[in-house]
Design an enzyme around this catalytic site. Structure first.
Site, PDB file in Angstrom:
ATOM      1  N   ARG A 145     142.354  54.612 -19.772  1.00 48.31           N
ATOM      2  CA  ARG A 145     141.740  56.158 -19.035  1.00 48.31           C
ATOM      3  C   ARG A 145     142.854  56.175 -18.112  1.00 48.31           C
ATOM      4  O   ARG A 145     142.872  57.559 -17.766  1.00 48.31           O
ATOM      5  CB  ARG A 145     140.196  55.799 -18.880  1.00 48.31           C
ATOM      6  CG  ARG A 145     140.090  55.152 -17.469  1.00 48.31           C
ATOM      7  CD  ARG A 145     138.413  55.466 -17.056  1.00 48.31           C
ATOM      8  NE  ARG A 145     137.511  54.553 -17.710  1.00 48.31           N
ATOM      9  CZ  ARG A 145     137.338  53.276 -17.440  1.00 48.31           C
ATOM     10  NH1 ARG A 145     137.801  52.734 -16.315  1.00 48.31           N
ATOM     11  NH2 ARG A 145     136.580  52.623 -18.224  1.00 48.31           N
ATOM     12  N   ASP A 146     143.056  55.192 -17.084  1.00 49.61           N
ATOM     13  CA  ASP A 146     143.883  55.558 -16.101  1.00 49.61           C
ATOM     14  C   ASP A 146     145.178  56.202 -16.556  1.00 49.61           C
ATOM     15  O   ASP A 146     145.451  57.284 -15.724  1.00 49.61           O
ATOM     16  CB  ASP A 146     144.247  54.063 -15.236  1.00 49.61           C
ATOM     17  CG  ASP A 146     142.976  53.455 -14.692  1.00 49.61           C
ATOM     18  OD1 ASP A 146     141.885  54.024 -14.604  1.00 49.61           O
ATOM     19  OD2 ASP A 146     143.065  52.241 -14.288  1.00 49.61           O
ATOM     20  N   ASP A 168     133.483  51.606 -14.311  1.00 48.92           N
ATOM     21  CA  ASP A 168     133.737  50.253 -14.712  1.00 48.92           C
ATOM     22  C   ASP A 168     132.353  49.441 -14.547  1.00 48.92           C
ATOM     23  O   ASP A 168     132.373  48.139 -14.928  1.00 48.92           O
ATOM     24  CB  ASP A 168     134.917  49.320 -14.033  1.00 48.92           C
ATOM     25  CG  ASP A 168     136.277  49.861 -14.686  1.00 48.92           C
ATOM     26  OD1 ASP A 168     136.293  50.411 -15.960  1.00 48.92           O
ATOM     27  OD2 ASP A 168     137.173  49.934 -13.978  1.00 48.92           O
ATOM     28  N   LYS A 217     133.122  50.610  -3.131  1.00 49.68           N
ATOM     29  CA  LYS A 217     133.703  50.738  -4.293  1.00 49.68           C
ATOM     30  C   LYS A 217     132.461  51.740  -5.140  1.00 49.68           C
ATOM     31  O   LYS A 217     132.116  52.624  -4.837  1.00 49.68           O
ATOM     32  CB  LYS A 217     133.838  49.399  -5.105  1.00 49.68           C
ATOM     33  CG  LYS A 217     134.667  48.799  -4.450  1.00 49.68           C
ATOM     34  CD  LYS A 217     136.318  48.727  -4.901  1.00 49.68           C
ATOM     35  CE  LYS A 217     136.229  48.256  -6.373  1.00 49.68           C
ATOM     36  NZ  LYS A 217     137.586  48.350  -6.943  1.00 49.68           N
TER      37      LYS A 217
HETATM   38  C1  GLC Z   1     138.886  51.981 -11.047  1.00 49.58           C
HETATM   39  C2  GLC Z   1     139.699  51.844 -12.426  1.00 49.58           C
HETATM   40  C3  GLC Z   1     139.309  53.183 -12.993  1.00 49.58           C
HETATM   41  C4  GLC Z   1     137.951  53.390 -13.171  1.00 49.58           C
HETATM   42  C5  GLC Z   1     137.203  53.398 -11.794  1.00 49.58           C
HETATM   43  C6  GLC Z   1     135.885  53.669 -11.653  1.00 49.58           C
HETATM   44  O1  GLC Z   1     139.671  52.994 -10.319  1.00 49.58           O
HETATM   45  O2  GLC Z   1     141.062  51.768 -12.458  1.00 49.58           O
HETATM   46  O3  GLC Z   1     139.826  52.803 -14.467  1.00 49.58           O
HETATM   47  O4  GLC Z   1     137.501  54.684 -13.715  1.00 49.58           O
HETATM   48  O5  GLC Z   1     137.631  52.198 -10.991  1.00 49.58           O
HETATM   49  O6  GLC Z   1     135.133  52.590 -12.001  1.00 49.58           O
END
Ligand code: GLC
Length: 803
Positions: free
Chosen positions: A362-363, A495, A638
């Site tokens: 996805r990244d 995630d 986060k």
């Molecule tokens: C980090 C991960 C990404 C994810 C995000 C949210 O940035 O690299 O893939 O979507 O966290 O969890």
């Protein structure tokens, strides 16, 4: 507090106070040879892989050391300092410094004790070694005698972990030799007696060099301990304080490259020396060092070449608006940041050590979106690559290995893949990111033929791009949860949400809904009528399900747990309001106007802070369900109610799509690094690149940003600004113009290259609206709507849009 400023003319960020709250870095080079350098010359270098090709050592969690140090010593009075403020760290009353981070180079300028120095660090275009060029000028009125010493700390092993932790082995495989004007470091040098085609344990002799051009070497040292002297730090190495490196080589323990050179300067006289570093065998290394004999001219030409190359990469869109912050981000720094995420994925920074040896699906598919408007052909190569990492069941490989071999790789269905990558299962969202990315590329270029291009699947077989997209839809349909919405699987975008095969994700459902809209456009283009009918009915029924299952009075919920509980309901004690389902309900086109207004107002009132909107509220603490992994993080960080900056990009876009220019711009400013240049002590992050998240109000450090540079924020905010605020929305036949801007903007200009044609667009806002359309004039001709059909465009176009 401010530590620097933007020099927009030279596209540099200039740090004039070197004691920044964290190391503020820049990227040099390419995936062939990459380097990260901070404003105090900290950072590391690597060939091909940050984890497996590490050349220069850097110790994480240990404030910004070691680095690419150049020491200057006055041989008349034994005083010494460094070309960057650290590591010697002279008193800032006497030591004046400016670090210029430019596009592809970093220049440290320092004035101390009547000596002016300019150290320029770069990787020449297309080359796989690095240059540290230093020009010293005597600005005093007497003759000066200086010793200049360059110091590079080699790793003992190309693998970053082996170098750091497997010392019983790695301390006994390295040694150095001195040849002409360079130190040669060998790893596993004892293998040099083997025949060329012989190998033991698949190992070879690895050879690095640290050389000097422009002036003779006066002494050298290949051994770290000898250079530093017992119990000394980098701030006063024995080799520098004594003025003599002792001509010592290394055999075991820790090597280094240290070269000293004596320079005598009359008043106003300058001298350029060039240190060169790389991983090359002897002949090549010597040729590289020899090619810098004409040091000053060669360096100037190479830096000019880098500047021209980077300037060219940014040319396709340049804007002039009433907001200098917006302009510097869009014209230079956000764009540069997008190239960095595009190039480096999450592989090398002062946070990522490179051990994630592959591309996150996805990244990477998201990163591509950030450069499509600037370099669509560069983008499409990566799109092809990511399509080749889609499994034939339609899902994306969670991690695409750097060794990816399309058509032949293992998948999450194979134990070998799970063991090697640590990814146990598919994620629900990965392949769905392909839809907006492929659409943006085709709309930018008009290249609808791309839909027919045949591309292999990751594991076996091949299909056209169009069929790859159909397979992605099929993957979602094959992985529905008990209510008929897409299952959350191992994760969705978040995630920290493990919803499993029985839990369901509203975010994925909205992505899926949106994907169906995009596929309808392609199906129409291909006159695939039967499939169009299917897409219509599938979208209608999914839309009804989302409405029925996810709308909760004034918000969309986040989904369902495996136990069938709704996540993000108003009545939940924690995490009862989530950000992404609101913005995505708008972006996907699912929310009706009333829902959009309620949900987006709710975001503004409940989640927004002066540094951006938090991901959800309240943070998880006592009431986390089994898959709510966010609870492992400190509150306000986060995914646990941090300001996850990427989501701010979707907010900008969603508000702009609704025509709410004021809100869109407010969200942009809250999160734009350049808007917080004077708040560095709170923000900590570089004011010229995005970070992954900012601590939310639940944290004592509200406003502090982290995980700089390599984040999906770069591309997502770029899209929010370009398609949202600037309103540049290409489709298959032309370009729609739908800006959503602050009301007080009188006008703004955009120069855009669109399908090889130059568009000079002026947007006028005489009635101070935040969006809307009253007139569009293309080359003197009035058009009926805010849309530029491609076939009316000339090579050069003067366009005026009146809101
Ligand atoms: C980090 C991960 C990404 C994810 C995000 C949210 O940035 O690299 O893939 O979507 O966290 O969890």
């Amino acid at each position: 507090m401010k530590y620097g400023y933007f020099d927009d003319v030279n596209r540099e960020y200039v740090i004039d106070r070197p004691d920044t709250p964290t190391p503020w870095v820049n990227y040099l080079g390419s995936p062939e040879y990459g380097a990260i350098i901070s404003n105090n010359a900290g950072g590391y270098s690597f060939a091909k892989s940050g984890a497996n090709g590490r050349i220069l050592r850097y110790v994480f969690n240990n404030f910004d050391q070691p680095g690419r140090y150049i020491y200057l010593r006055d041989d008349d009075n034994q005083d010494f300092w460094s070309a960057s403020w650290q590591p010697v760290g002279k008193d800032l009353k006497d030591y004046i410094s400016k670090c210029h981070h430019g596009l592809g180079y970093t220049k440290m300028v320092a004035d101390y004790a009547g000596i002016h120095s300019e150290a320029t660090y770069y990787v020449p275009k297309g080359k796989s070694y690095e240059v540290w060029a230093i020009e010293v000028t005597n600005t005093s009125d007497k003759e000066r005698h200086l010793t200049l010493t360059g110091y590079a700390e080699f790793t003992n092993h190309s693998n970053y972990e082996q170098d750091q932790v497997n010392l019983q082995y790695s301390l006994f495989i390295s040694r150095t030799a001195f040849q002409e004007n360079r130190i040669v470091q060998q790893i596993h040098g004892n293998l040099n007696a083997l025949e060329e085609d012989e190998q033991v344990d698949e190992k070879n002799v690895t050879e690095r060099f640290f050389g000097l051009a422009g002036n003779p070497v006066s002494s050298f040292c290949g051994d770290k301990k000898a250079f530093l002297g017992r119990y000394n730090g980098y701030d006063k190495p024995l080799g520098v304080t004594s003025g003599d490196l002792g001509d010592t080589n290394n055999y075991n323990e820790n090597p280094c490259g240290a070269l000293a050179s004596k320079v005598t300067l009359a008043p106003n006289e300058s001298k350029t020396l060039v240190f060169l570093l790389g991983e090359k065998y002897s002949n090549e290394a010597q040729a590289i060092v020899d090619s810098y004999k004409d040091a000053k001219t060669t360096v100037q030409a190479e830096v000019d070449e880098l500047r021209a190359e980077w300037g060219g990469r940014l040319e396709s869109l340049q804007v002039k608006t009433p907001s200098p912050v917006f302009d510097t981000m869009i014209n230079t720094w956000n764009a540069y940041n997008c190239y960095m995420t595009f190039i480096w994925s999450r592989a090398a920074s002062l946070i990522y050590c490179g051990l994630r040896n592959g591309y996150g699906y996805r990244d990477t598919v998201q990163d591509i979106q950030g450069i499509i408007h600037l370099a669509p052909e560069m983008a499409v190569d990566k799109i092809r690559f990511m399509l080749s990492a889609q499994v034939d069941n339609g899902g994306g490989l969670p991690l695409v290995k750097f060794t990816h071999n399309p058509g032949h790789v293992d998948t999450p269905d194979d134990a070998s893949y799970v063991q090697e990558t640590g990814h146990p299962a598919y994620r629900a969202d990965d392949a769905l990111w392909l839809f907006p990315t492929v659409y943006k590329y085709i709309a930018e270029t008009g290249n609808t033929a791309f839909l027919d291009e045949v591309i292999p699947y990751a594991n076996k077989g091949e299909a056209t791009v169009y069929d790859h997209l159909k397979a992605a839809i099929q993957f979602s349909m094959d992985n529905l949860g008990p209510h008929g919405m897409p299952a959350g699987l191992h994760a969705d975008w978040n995630d920290c949400l493990r919803l499993g095969a029985q839990g369901e994700s509203s975010f994925v459902a909205l992505q899926y809904y949106y994907a169906l809209s995009i596929l309808k456009i392609f199906a129409k283009q291909k006159a695939d009528t039967e499939y169009m009918t299917f897409l219509d009915s599938e979208q209608e029924s999914m839309g009804e399900k989302i409405q029925e299952l996810c709308w909760d009075d004034d918000r969309f919920v986040r989904g369902y747990t495996e136990a069938g509980e709704r996540i993000g309901e108003a009545c939940a004690p924690e995490a009862n309001m989530w950000l992404n389902p609101q913005s995505w309900a708008v972006i996907s086109g699912l929310a009706d106007d009333r829902q959009a207004e309620l949900a987006m107002d709710n975001v503004f009132n409940r989640l927004n802070t002066s540094y951006g909107a938090i991901l959800m509220d309240p943070p998880y603490h006592k009431h986390a369900f089994d898959g709510a992994l966010a609870v492992i993080y400190n509150q306000g960080n986060k995914e646990n109610a941090g300001i996850f900056s990427q989501s701010q990009g979707w907010l900008i876009l969603a508000e702009a799509l609704r025509g709410k220019g004021e809100r869109a711009f407010t969200y942009f400013m809250e999160n734009a690094p350049a808007a917080q240049n004077d708040q560095a002590d709170i923000r900590q992050l570089e004011p010229y690149c995005y970070g992954q998240f900012t601590e939310g109000p639940a944290s004592p450090n509200h406003g502090h940003s982290h995980v700089h540079w390599l984040t999906g924020t770069a591309s997502t905010v770029m899209v929010g600004c370009v398609e949202g605020i600037l309103g540049l929305r290409p489709d298959l036949d032309g370009l729609k113009l739908a800006p959503a801007i602050p009301k007080d903007w009188d006008s703004f200009k955009m120069d855009k290259n669109f399908r090889g044609k130059e568009l000079h667009i002026t947007v006028e806002n005489p009635n101070h609206k935040e969006s809307g359309f009253s007139k569009l004039i293309l080359n003197g001709q009035e058009l009926p709507e805010a849309y530029l059909p491609e076939d009316l465009l000339l090579d050069q176009n003067e366009i005026t849009l009146v809101l």
